[in-house]
Design a protein around this motif. Sequence first.
Motif, short mmCIF file in Angstrom:
data_model
loop_
_atom_site.label_atom_id
_atom_site.label_comp_id
_atom_site.label_asym_id
_atom_site.label_seq_id
_atom_site.Cartn_x
_atom_site.Cartn_y
_atom_site.Cartn_z
N ASN A 145 0.84 -1.19 0.00
CA ASN A 145 0.00 0.00 0.00
C ASN A 145 0.88 1.24 0.00
O ASN A 145 1.51 1.54 1.02
N PRO A 146 0.98 1.94 -1.12
CA PRO A 146 0.28 1.66 -2.38
C PRO A 146 0.95 0.53 -3.15
O PRO A 146 2.13 0.26 -2.96
N ARG A 162 -1.16 3.80 -8.04
CA ARG A 162 -2.28 3.49 -7.15
C ARG A 162 -2.18 4.20 -5.79
O ARG A 162 -2.43 3.62 -4.74
N TYR A 165 -4.91 4.42 -2.70
CA TYR A 165 -5.13 3.40 -1.68
C TYR A 165 -4.41 3.73 -0.37
O TYR A 165 -4.66 3.08 0.65
N THR A 167 -4.82 5.89 2.19
CA THR A 167 -5.76 6.87 2.73
C THR A 167 -5.10 7.78 3.75
O THR A 167 -5.30 9.00 3.74
N LYS A 264 -11.26 3.51 -5.73
CA LYS A 264 -10.74 3.15 -4.42
C LYS A 264 -11.76 3.41 -3.32
O LYS A 264 -11.94 2.58 -2.41
N ILE A 268 -13.00 0.23 -1.15
CA ILE A 268 -12.51 0.10 0.22
C ILE A 268 -13.51 0.62 1.25
O ILE A 268 -13.83 -0.07 2.22
N GLU A 357 -7.26 -1.34 -12.36
CA GLU A 357 -7.90 -1.52 -11.06
C GLU A 357 -8.70 -2.82 -10.94
O GLU A 357 -9.38 -3.02 -9.93
#
Length: 371
Positions: A145-146, A162, A165, A167, A264, A268, A357
């Motif tokens: 992550n990412p 990405r 992802y 957050t 995302k 999520i 994705e």
Amino acid sequence: MLREVWRVRAGAPIAEVVIAVHDARRPVGRAIESIVGAPGAQADAPPVRVTVVCHNLPATAFGATAERFADADVRWVELHDGIRSPAGPFNHGLALAEAPWVGVMGSDDSFDPGAIDALVGHLRADAPQVLLYPLRHQDGPPMANPLSRRARHRRLDPVKDRLAYRTAPLALIQRPLVGELGLQFAAGLRSGEDAGFSARLWNLAERIDFHPADPGYVIGADAVDRVTAAPMDVEDEVRPYRDLFAEPWVAALPGARREALVVKTIRIHLMGAVLRRARAGGFADGDLEAYRGLLTAGLRLAPDALAPMSRRDRAVLDAVLDAAPEGAVGEAVRRHDAAHRADRLLTRSPWAVLARESDLRRMLRYVGWPR
């Protein structure tokens, strides 16, 4: 009211980490030690300052810990705002920061041995605007992550690497950039206060670096009480992302960036919330309507955001979007949990399975990560 209580050994740090703590039982000493080193061995500590913001409690509650680190570059401040949210102390700590790079940290979290040295080395060598921390859960392996591109460590792209992802803005950030981009944790939110902060940072910063194989940031699992872990109603869940989708700067993003952010968020935050509530026994009045409102807002920004979703996820999301009865949504969740491999990985459109994705492409990307 914000009041500095004490500060010791002023210096010229290259970075400053803000730790917000709202409970004297939190292991803040472990967090500090992972940055400045153990007491008595701090002469060779990396040039990183720690600012601890004691939130709605006196700094004297940490007197013993402060004494342990009396020879380190640690300062303690109090913030009394009466709000049960980490946004306030993080914002205040960042406003006080003086070092060229700044970052935030949870009080029950820590850095792996060698992580701070590696981060400082990258700052000195490359001077990125943003340097992401590698992540892992306590006693767990590194987190993808990412899920960035293989061997891509400098100048990450928010879509190709990405970044959405991530957050939480767990990174060292050039301090002037915080003001230039208007980065703020959303005050008063119980959770999701970092959603807008991170989304702006990943999409508007010009230089983001990431070295995922380095020692990293450890997400603690042993906190007595975590503010964001308490049960929430649906409004607390959806508000941060509904507010984010309403931001004019989000609507102004290039289409690929809008879609990455919406995908995302749906995958999520929205999907995760629907599954949790259905598995826990059902939905309260207004829950499904709130989820449908967030999903609709996301699809206005990115009409093709459902295309890369797996067939099992699409069945649940379609039930929410179509205002299906609670029982139908619950049945879609039961089928989701019992889905075979094809429905877990494949998309409705055979072409969408190749999208960046899609679950299949993401699963393949995990192989050999990190590099």
